[in-house]
Design a protein around this motif. Structure first.
Motif, PDB file in Angstrom:
ATOM      1  N   LEU A 266       2.169 -33.300  18.916  1.00 42.73           N
ATOM      2  CA  LEU A 266       1.655 -32.171  18.160  1.00 42.73           C
ATOM      3  C   LEU A 266       2.809 -31.275  17.742  1.00 42.73           C
ATOM      4  CD1 LEU A 266      -1.343 -31.254  20.531  1.00 42.73           C
ATOM      5  CD2 LEU A 266      -1.199 -33.053  18.795  1.00 42.73           C
ATOM      6  N   GLY A 267       3.018 -31.170  16.432  1.00 42.92           N
ATOM      7  CA  GLY A 267       4.154 -30.425  15.909  1.00 42.92           C
ATOM      8  C   GLY A 267       3.867 -28.948  15.717  1.00 42.92           C
ATOM      9  N   PRO A 268       4.786 -28.226  15.064  1.00 41.60           N
ATOM     10  CA  PRO A 268       4.658 -26.772  14.930  1.00 41.60           C
ATOM     11  C   PRO A 268       3.420 -26.356  14.138  1.00 41.60           C
ATOM     12  CG  PRO A 268       6.897 -27.494  14.451  1.00 41.60           C
ATOM     13  CD  PRO A 268       6.065 -28.732  14.533  1.00 41.60           C
TER      14      PRO A 268
ATOM     15  N   ALA B 278      -2.351 -15.895  17.294  1.00 38.75           N
ATOM     16  CA  ALA B 278      -2.238 -15.463  15.897  1.00 38.75           C
ATOM     17  C   ALA B 278      -3.308 -16.052  14.992  1.00 38.75           C
ATOM     18  CB  ALA B 278      -0.856 -15.837  15.350  1.00 38.75           C
ATOM     19  N   PHE B 279      -4.053 -17.045  15.484  1.00 40.10           N
ATOM     20  CA  PHE B 279      -4.989 -17.775  14.643  1.00 40.10           C
ATOM     21  C   PHE B 279      -6.399 -17.203  14.779  1.00 40.10           C
ATOM     22  CE2 PHE B 279      -6.862 -22.197  13.545  1.00 40.10           C
ATOM     23  CZ  PHE B 279      -7.030 -21.790  12.225  1.00 40.10           C
ATOM     24  N   GLU B 280      -6.687 -16.179  13.992  1.00 38.77           N
ATOM     25  CA  GLU B 280      -7.997 -15.526  14.035  1.00 38.77           C
ATOM     26  C   GLU B 280      -8.944 -16.209  13.054  1.00 38.77           C
ATOM     27  OE1 GLU B 280      -8.998 -10.968  14.625  1.00 38.77           O
ATOM     28  OE2 GLU B 280      -8.709 -11.405  12.482  1.00 38.77           O
TER      29      GLU B 280
ATOM     30  N   ASP C  69       3.707 -26.666  21.698  1.00 37.42           N
ATOM     31  CA  ASP C  69       4.229 -25.451  22.322  1.00 37.42           C
ATOM     32  C   ASP C  69       5.027 -24.611  21.329  1.00 37.42           C
ATOM     33  OD1 ASP C  69       6.207 -27.324  22.074  1.00 37.42           O
ATOM     34  OD2 ASP C  69       6.917 -27.212  24.139  1.00 37.42           O
ATOM     35  N   PHE C  70       4.525 -24.558  20.085  1.00 36.26           N
ATOM     36  CA  PHE C  70       5.200 -23.785  19.042  1.00 36.26           C
ATOM     37  C   PHE C  70       4.229 -22.731  18.501  1.00 36.26           C
ATOM     38  CE2 PHE C  70       6.543 -28.229  18.867  1.00 36.26           C
ATOM     39  CZ  PHE C  70       7.912 -28.131  19.029  1.00 36.26           C
ATOM     40  N   CYS C  71       4.760 -21.805  17.686  1.00 37.11           N
ATOM     41  CA  CYS C  71       3.917 -20.905  16.910  1.00 37.11           C
ATOM     42  C   CYS C  71       4.631 -20.582  15.609  1.00 37.11           C
ATOM     43  CB  CYS C  71       3.590 -19.613  17.656  1.00 37.11           C
ATOM     44  SG  CYS C  71       2.548 -18.490  16.655  1.00 37.11           S
TER      45      CYS C  71
ATOM     46  N   ALA D 225       9.408 -16.544  12.684  1.00 35.83           N
ATOM     47  CA  ALA D 225       9.733 -16.496  11.256  1.00 35.83           C
ATOM     48  C   ALA D 225      11.113 -17.059  10.946  1.00 35.83           C
ATOM     49  CB  ALA D 225       9.646 -15.057  10.757  1.00 35.83           C
ATOM     50  N   GLU D 226      12.004 -17.080  11.923  1.00 39.49           N
ATOM     51  CA  GLU D 226      13.350 -17.596  11.680  1.00 39.49           C
ATOM     52  C   GLU D 226      13.333 -19.108  11.471  1.00 39.49           C
ATOM     53  OE1 GLU D 226      17.771 -17.826  13.800  1.00 39.49           O
ATOM     54  OE2 GLU D 226      16.191 -16.573  14.668  1.00 39.49           O
TER      55      GLU D 226
END
Length: 252
Positions: free
Chosen positions: A157-159, A165-167, A222-224, A229-230
């Motif tokens: 499972l990628g980024p 943050a996912f409302e 394990d990403f968000c 943003a970088e």
């Protein structure tokens, strides 16, 4: 996380066979100008077509790809393309390959990219799973097209956008719970009335496990993209933005 050939890109940390190659790009390493800075690989987001073409060439050159990836026209659906399609940019949200040197790719900027291979290293796939495609069954359709026992499949499972943050609205939660009441555990109440914070990684794991993929064979998640943003593009954070790519192929 293992470093890839470009230190800014990601290489899945999974126990795939040695002949399986997989990389996920980030927003770094290309030529696009803001708001697409800099490695935008999407040709449908308003970026300069020359910059997109150059960025795709950079990826091909850096990774020494054996062939041009099968770039898809992604529509948040469940269609899975094989490598024998007659069009250059087929409409679909996943692809499968059974021969060496064929490159599967999906583009994302918050949606979940999922890479697949079998434990024997004889078949691969890539799927684009936003919540609509995930709920409609794009992962299950991809597993079916791989044409092997799901107990022999590995997934990474990628980024994607993180759970904080996912409302989403009530209708999204209800749609998933129609398939599996246990999906309720992937939704936490938001501070906004009638809204929920959805864990797209947990939802994907649930769907994969129900389809027969072993818990131990599912990696990543394990990403968000929203909060980092970088490294990552995020449509929900920025609106107009670029697209990253997850690629997978089998070495000759």
């Amino acid at each position: 996380m293992v470093e890839s050939v470009n230190p800014h890109w990601l290489t899945p940390n999974w126990a795939a066979p040695a002949n399986i190659r997989a990389v996920c790009t980030t927003r770094q390493g290309g030529v696009s100008a803001p708001p697409f800075a800099s490695l935008n690989l999407g040709d449908h987001v308003g970026d300069d077509p020359y910059a997109v073409a150059r960025n795709r060439m950079i990826v091909g050159d850096v990774l020494q790809l054996p062939t041009e990836p099968l770039w898809l026209q992604q529509v948040h659906g469940v269609d899975v393309c094989g490598m024998d399609v007659s069009t250059c940019y087929p409409q679909g949200d996943a692809s499968v390959a059974f021969r060496k040197n064929q490159v599967c790719v999906v583009m994302t900027a918050d949606c979940l990219p999922v890479l697949f291979c079998d434990k024997a290293g004889t078949r691969i796939a890539a799927a684009h799973a936003g919540w609509r495609g995930l709920e409609a069954g794009v992962l299950e359709q991809t597993l079916q097209r791989m044409d092997c026992p799901t107990t022999e499949v590995m997934a990474w499972l990628g980024p994607a956008i993180g759970a904080q943050a996912f409302e989403v609205g009530d209708e999204v939660r209800a749609a998933f719970m129609q398939h599996d009441p246990a999906a309720a555990s992937a939704f936490q109440p938001s501070d906004t009335a009638g809204k929920w914070l959805a864990d797209i990684y947990q939802l994907a794991r649930q769907r994969l496990q129900r389809a027969g993929v072993s818990v131990s064979a599912i990696s990543g998640g394990d990403f968000c993209t929203y909060s980092d943003a970088e490294r990552f593009f995020s449509y929900r954070r920025d609106g107009q933005t670029g697209r990253m790519a997850c690629l997978i192929w089998m070495d000759a």
